[in-house]
Motif scaffolding. Sequence first.
Motif, short mmCIF file in Angstrom:
data_model
loop_
_atom_site.label_atom_id
_atom_site.label_comp_id
_atom_site.label_asym_id
_atom_site.label_seq_id
_atom_site.Cartn_x
_atom_site.Cartn_y
_atom_site.Cartn_z
N SER A 132 8.39 9.25 5.32
CA SER A 132 9.19 9.51 6.52
C SER A 132 10.66 9.71 6.16
CB SER A 132 9.04 8.34 7.50
OG SER A 132 9.94 8.45 8.56
N ILE A 133 11.18 8.87 5.28
CA ILE A 133 12.56 8.99 4.83
C ILE A 133 12.77 10.33 4.12
CG2 ILE A 133 14.26 8.06 3.20
CD1 ILE A 133 12.99 5.26 3.85
N SER A 134 11.82 10.70 3.28
CA SER A 134 11.90 11.94 2.53
C SER A 134 11.98 13.15 3.45
CB SER A 134 10.69 12.07 1.61
OG SER A 134 10.67 13.32 0.97
N GLN A 135 11.25 13.11 4.56
CA GLN A 135 11.23 14.24 5.49
C GLN A 135 12.50 14.34 6.30
OE1 GLN A 135 7.58 13.86 7.68
NE2 GLN A 135 6.32 14.33 5.89
N LYS A 136 13.20 13.22 6.50
CA LYS A 136 14.44 13.26 7.26
C LYS A 136 15.53 14.04 6.51
CE LYS A 136 14.49 9.23 10.25
NZ LYS A 136 15.13 7.95 10.52
N PHE A 137 15.59 13.84 5.21
CA PHE A 137 16.65 14.45 4.40
C PHE A 137 16.03 15.11 3.16
CE2 PHE A 137 18.33 10.61 6.41
CZ PHE A 137 19.30 11.17 7.21
N PRO A 138 15.34 16.22 3.33
CA PRO A 138 14.62 16.80 2.19
C PRO A 138 15.52 17.32 1.06
CG PRO A 138 14.50 18.24 4.11
CD PRO A 138 15.17 16.99 4.55
N THR A 139 16.77 17.61 1.35
CA THR A 139 17.62 18.19 0.30
C THR A 139 18.85 17.37 -0.04
OG1 THR A 139 18.83 19.50 1.95
CG2 THR A 139 16.92 20.54 0.91
N ASP A 140 19.07 16.25 0.63
CA ASP A 140 20.27 15.45 0.40
C ASP A 140 19.89 14.08 -0.13
OD1 ASP A 140 22.66 14.01 0.53
OD2 ASP A 140 23.32 15.01 2.36
N LEU A 141 19.99 13.91 -1.45
CA LEU A 141 19.56 12.66 -2.08
C LEU A 141 20.43 11.47 -1.65
CD1 LEU A 141 18.70 13.83 -5.70
CD2 LEU A 141 17.12 13.14 -3.90
N GLU A 142 21.71 11.71 -1.45
CA GLU A 142 22.59 10.61 -1.06
C GLU A 142 22.24 10.09 0.33
OE1 GLU A 142 27.34 9.68 -0.72
OE2 GLU A 142 26.67 11.16 -2.19
N GLU A 143 22.01 11.00 1.27
CA GLU A 143 21.61 10.58 2.62
C GLU A 143 20.22 9.93 2.60
OE1 GLU A 143 23.21 10.25 5.43
OE2 GLU A 143 25.03 11.07 4.57
N THR A 144 19.34 10.44 1.75
CA THR A 144 18.01 9.84 1.61
C THR A 144 18.12 8.40 1.14
OG1 THR A 144 17.04 11.99 1.11
CG2 THR A 144 15.77 10.07 0.44
N ALA A 145 18.97 8.17 0.14
CA ALA A 145 19.15 6.82 -0.38
C ALA A 145 19.78 5.91 0.68
CB ALA A 145 20.01 6.85 -1.64
N GLN A 146 20.74 6.43 1.44
CA GLN A 146 21.35 5.63 2.52
C GLN A 146 20.29 5.23 3.55
OE1 GLN A 146 24.07 4.09 3.03
NE2 GLN A 146 25.73 5.11 1.96
N GLU A 147 19.45 6.19 3.91
CA GLU A 147 18.38 5.92 4.88
C GLU A 147 17.40 4.87 4.34
OE1 GLU A 147 16.22 6.44 8.52
OE2 GLU A 147 18.26 6.98 7.92
N LEU A 148 17.06 5.00 3.06
CA LEU A 148 16.18 4.03 2.41
C LEU A 148 16.76 2.62 2.52
CD1 LEU A 148 13.93 3.22 0.22
CD2 LEU A 148 15.77 3.60 -1.41
N LEU A 149 18.02 2.49 2.19
CA LEU A 149 18.66 1.17 2.21
C LEU A 149 18.80 0.64 3.64
CD1 LEU A 149 21.20 1.93 -0.61
CD2 LEU A 149 19.22 0.41 -0.75
N GLN A 150 19.05 1.53 4.57
CA GLN A 150 19.12 1.13 5.98
C GLN A 150 17.76 0.61 6.45
OE1 GLN A 150 20.91 3.94 8.71
NE2 GLN A 150 19.55 3.25 10.33
N GLU A 151 16.70 1.31 6.08
CA GLU A 151 15.35 0.87 6.47
C GLU A 151 15.01 -0.48 5.84
OE1 GLU A 151 13.19 1.99 8.65
OE2 GLU A 151 14.45 3.68 9.23
N TRP A 152 15.42 -0.67 4.59
CA TRP A 152 15.17 -1.94 3.91
C TRP A 152 15.93 -3.06 4.63
CZ3 TRP A 152 18.88 -4.86 1.10
CH2 TRP A 152 18.36 -6.01 0.51
N ARG A 153 17.20 -2.81 4.96
CA ARG A 153 18.00 -3.82 5.65
C ARG A 153 17.40 -4.15 7.02
NH1 ARG A 153 24.30 -2.48 5.14
NH2 ARG A 153 24.40 -4.36 6.42
#
Length: 191
Positions: A132-153
Amino acid sequence: MSSLDFNTTLLDISNELLGDQLDKMKFLCKECIGKNVSEKIDTGFKLFQVLMERNKLAADDTDFLSSLLTGVGRDDLARKLGDCEPGLSLDEEDKAERAKLSSASDVIAQNIGRNWRRLGRKLGLTQVKLESISQKFPTDLEETAQELLQEWRKAQGGKARTEELLKALRDCHQNLTADKVEHELALCTEH
Protein backbone atom coordinates in the motif's frame (compact mmCIF):
# COMPACT_ATOMS: atom_id res chain seq x y z
CA MET A 1 -5.35 12.84 22.45
CA SER A 2 -8.05 15.15 23.63
CA SER A 3 -10.73 16.31 21.23
CA LEU A 4 -9.40 19.84 21.68
CA ASP A 5 -5.92 18.76 20.49
CA PHE A 6 -7.42 16.88 17.55
CA ASN A 7 -9.63 19.81 16.54
CA THR A 8 -6.67 22.19 16.89
CA THR A 9 -4.68 20.01 14.50
CA LEU A 10 -7.60 19.96 12.05
CA LEU A 11 -7.84 23.74 12.25
CA ASP A 12 -4.11 24.08 11.55
CA ILE A 13 -4.44 21.79 8.53
CA SER A 14 -7.48 23.73 7.32
CA ASN A 15 -5.55 27.01 7.53
CA GLU A 16 -2.72 25.60 5.40
CA LEU A 17 -4.95 24.30 2.60
CA LEU A 18 -5.08 26.34 -0.59
CA GLY A 19 -8.43 26.92 -2.34
CA ASP A 20 -7.70 24.63 -5.26
CA GLN A 21 -6.53 21.89 -2.89
CA LEU A 22 -9.82 22.12 -0.99
CA ASP A 23 -11.73 21.89 -4.28
CA LYS A 24 -9.75 18.79 -5.24
CA MET A 25 -10.41 17.20 -1.85
CA LYS A 26 -14.14 17.86 -2.22
CA PHE A 27 -13.99 16.24 -5.65
CA LEU A 28 -12.21 13.17 -4.27
CA CYS A 29 -14.86 12.60 -1.62
CA LYS A 30 -17.95 13.83 -3.47
CA GLU A 31 -19.65 10.43 -3.21
CA CYS A 32 -19.56 10.42 0.57
CA ILE A 33 -20.54 14.08 1.09
CA GLY A 34 -22.94 14.70 -1.80
CA LYS A 35 -23.03 17.50 -4.36
CA ASN A 36 -25.40 19.83 -2.48
CA VAL A 37 -23.30 19.68 0.69
CA SER A 38 -20.07 19.97 -1.29
CA GLU A 39 -21.15 23.29 -2.81
CA LYS A 40 -21.65 24.80 0.67
CA ILE A 41 -18.17 23.82 1.90
CA ASP A 42 -15.74 26.72 1.62
CA THR A 43 -13.13 25.82 4.24
CA GLY A 44 -11.18 22.73 5.14
CA PHE A 45 -12.66 22.76 8.60
CA LYS A 46 -16.21 22.62 7.23
CA LEU A 47 -15.17 19.65 5.12
CA PHE A 48 -13.69 17.97 8.19
CA GLN A 49 -16.93 18.54 10.12
CA VAL A 50 -18.94 16.86 7.35
CA LEU A 51 -16.49 13.95 7.27
CA MET A 52 -16.91 13.54 11.04
CA GLU A 53 -20.70 13.56 10.66
CA ARG A 54 -20.39 10.86 7.99
CA ASN A 55 -18.09 8.75 10.25
CA LYS A 56 -15.18 9.19 7.85
CA LEU A 57 -13.02 11.10 10.34
CA ALA A 58 -12.34 10.77 14.05
CA ALA A 59 -9.38 11.27 16.37
CA ASP A 60 -8.67 7.54 16.20
CA ASP A 61 -9.53 7.18 12.50
CA THR A 62 -7.68 9.63 10.26
CA ASP A 63 -6.90 7.33 7.32
CA PHE A 64 -9.54 8.77 4.98
CA LEU A 65 -8.47 12.38 5.53
CA SER A 66 -4.84 11.37 5.27
CA SER A 67 -5.49 9.77 1.88
CA LEU A 68 -7.34 12.92 0.72
CA LEU A 69 -4.42 15.12 1.75
CA THR A 70 -1.97 12.82 0.01
CA GLY A 71 -4.21 12.78 -3.06
CA VAL A 72 -3.94 16.56 -3.43
CA GLY A 73 -0.18 16.60 -2.91
CA ARG A 74 -0.14 17.70 0.72
CA ASP A 75 1.93 14.90 2.21
CA ASP A 76 3.25 17.38 4.78
CA LEU A 77 -0.26 17.86 6.17
CA ALA A 78 -0.94 14.12 6.06
CA ARG A 79 2.17 13.63 8.20
CA LYS A 80 1.01 16.35 10.58
CA LEU A 81 -2.27 14.48 10.92
CA GLY A 82 -0.39 11.19 11.35
CA ASP A 83 1.60 12.70 14.21
CA CYS A 84 -1.64 12.95 16.18
CA GLU A 85 -1.43 9.72 18.09
CA PRO A 86 -4.70 8.97 19.90
CA GLY A 87 -4.56 8.50 23.62
CA LEU A 88 -1.02 9.82 23.91
CA SER A 89 -0.38 12.00 26.90
CA LEU A 90 2.31 14.41 25.93
CA ASP A 91 4.43 15.09 28.96
CA GLU A 92 7.93 16.53 28.47
CA GLU A 93 9.50 13.09 27.95
CA ASP A 94 6.92 12.19 25.28
CA LYS A 95 7.47 15.52 23.53
CA ALA A 96 11.22 14.96 23.51
CA GLU A 97 10.79 11.44 22.10
CA ARG A 98 8.43 12.67 19.38
CA ALA A 99 10.96 15.32 18.41
CA LYS A 100 13.67 12.64 18.26
CA LEU A 101 11.42 10.39 16.16
CA SER A 102 10.69 13.25 13.78
CA SER A 103 14.39 14.05 13.34
CA ALA A 104 15.24 10.38 12.94
CA SER A 105 12.47 9.94 10.36
CA ASP A 106 13.81 12.81 8.28
CA VAL A 107 17.35 11.41 8.27
CA ILE A 108 16.15 7.89 7.47
CA ALA A 109 13.89 9.09 4.65
CA GLN A 110 16.80 10.97 3.08
CA ASN A 111 19.17 8.01 3.30
CA ILE A 112 17.35 4.66 3.21
CA GLY A 113 16.67 4.58 -0.54
CA ARG A 114 15.52 1.31 -2.05
CA ASN A 115 16.01 -0.59 1.21
CA TRP A 116 12.86 0.87 2.74
CA ARG A 117 10.93 -2.42 2.41
CA ARG A 118 13.53 -4.35 4.40
CA LEU A 119 13.35 -1.71 7.11
CA GLY A 120 9.55 -1.93 7.07
CA ARG A 121 9.68 -5.70 7.59
CA LYS A 122 12.16 -5.29 10.48
CA LEU A 123 9.77 -2.79 12.04
CA GLY A 124 6.94 -5.35 11.82
CA LEU A 125 4.81 -3.90 9.02
CA THR A 126 2.87 -6.42 6.97
CA GLN A 127 3.49 -7.09 3.30
CA VAL A 128 0.05 -5.70 2.51
CA LYS A 129 0.90 -2.43 4.29
CA LEU A 130 4.25 -2.24 2.47
CA GLU A 131 2.50 -2.72 -0.86
CA SER A 132 0.00 0.00 0.00
CA ILE A 133 2.84 2.39 0.86
CA SER A 134 4.61 1.51 -2.39
CA GLN A 135 1.52 2.37 -4.44
CA LYS A 136 1.11 5.77 -2.78
CA PHE A 137 4.53 6.98 -3.91
CA PRO A 138 5.73 4.78 -6.77
CA THR A 139 8.54 7.10 -7.86
CA ASP A 140 9.54 9.06 -4.74
CA LEU A 141 11.70 7.00 -2.37
CA GLU A 142 11.96 9.75 0.23
CA GLU A 143 8.19 10.17 0.49
CA THR A 144 7.81 6.38 0.54
CA ALA A 145 10.21 6.15 3.48
CA GLN A 146 8.38 8.97 5.30
CA GLU A 147 5.07 7.16 4.80
CA LEU A 148 6.63 3.91 6.04
CA LEU A 149 7.85 5.58 9.22
CA GLN A 150 4.53 7.35 9.74
CA GLU A 151 2.68 4.02 9.44
CA TRP A 152 5.11 2.42 11.91
CA ARG A 153 4.62 5.28 14.38
CA LYS A 154 0.85 5.03 14.00
CA ALA A 155 0.97 1.27 14.66
CA GLN A 156 3.23 1.71 17.69
CA GLY A 157 1.32 4.63 19.16
CA GLY A 158 3.02 5.95 22.27
CA LYS A 159 5.42 3.01 22.34
CA ALA A 160 7.40 4.16 19.27
CA ARG A 161 11.03 4.78 20.22
CA THR A 162 14.10 5.89 18.32
CA GLU A 163 16.06 3.01 19.84
CA GLU A 164 13.79 0.59 18.00
CA LEU A 165 14.40 2.45 14.73
CA LEU A 166 18.15 2.32 15.26
CA LYS A 167 18.06 -1.41 16.04
CA ALA A 168 15.99 -2.09 12.91
CA LEU A 169 18.44 -0.07 10.79
CA ARG A 170 21.40 -2.02 12.16
CA ASP A 171 19.54 -5.31 11.66
CA CYS A 172 19.13 -4.28 7.99
CA HIS A 173 22.86 -3.54 7.76
CA GLN A 174 22.06 0.16 7.31
CA ASN A 175 24.82 1.14 9.73
CA LEU A 176 25.74 4.37 7.93
CA THR A 177 22.13 5.57 8.12
CA ALA A 178 21.94 4.54 11.79
CA ASP A 179 25.15 6.49 12.46
CA LYS A 180 23.69 9.55 10.73
CA VAL A 181 20.54 9.27 12.86
CA GLU A 182 22.61 9.02 16.05
CA HIS A 183 24.68 12.03 14.95
CA GLU A 184 21.53 14.08 14.25
CA LEU A 185 20.03 13.10 17.62
CA ALA A 186 23.26 14.10 19.38
CA LEU A 187 23.10 17.50 17.68
CA CYS A 188 19.47 17.91 18.74
CA THR A 189 20.22 17.18 22.39
CA GLU A 190 23.08 19.69 22.41
CA HIS A 191 20.73 22.55 21.54
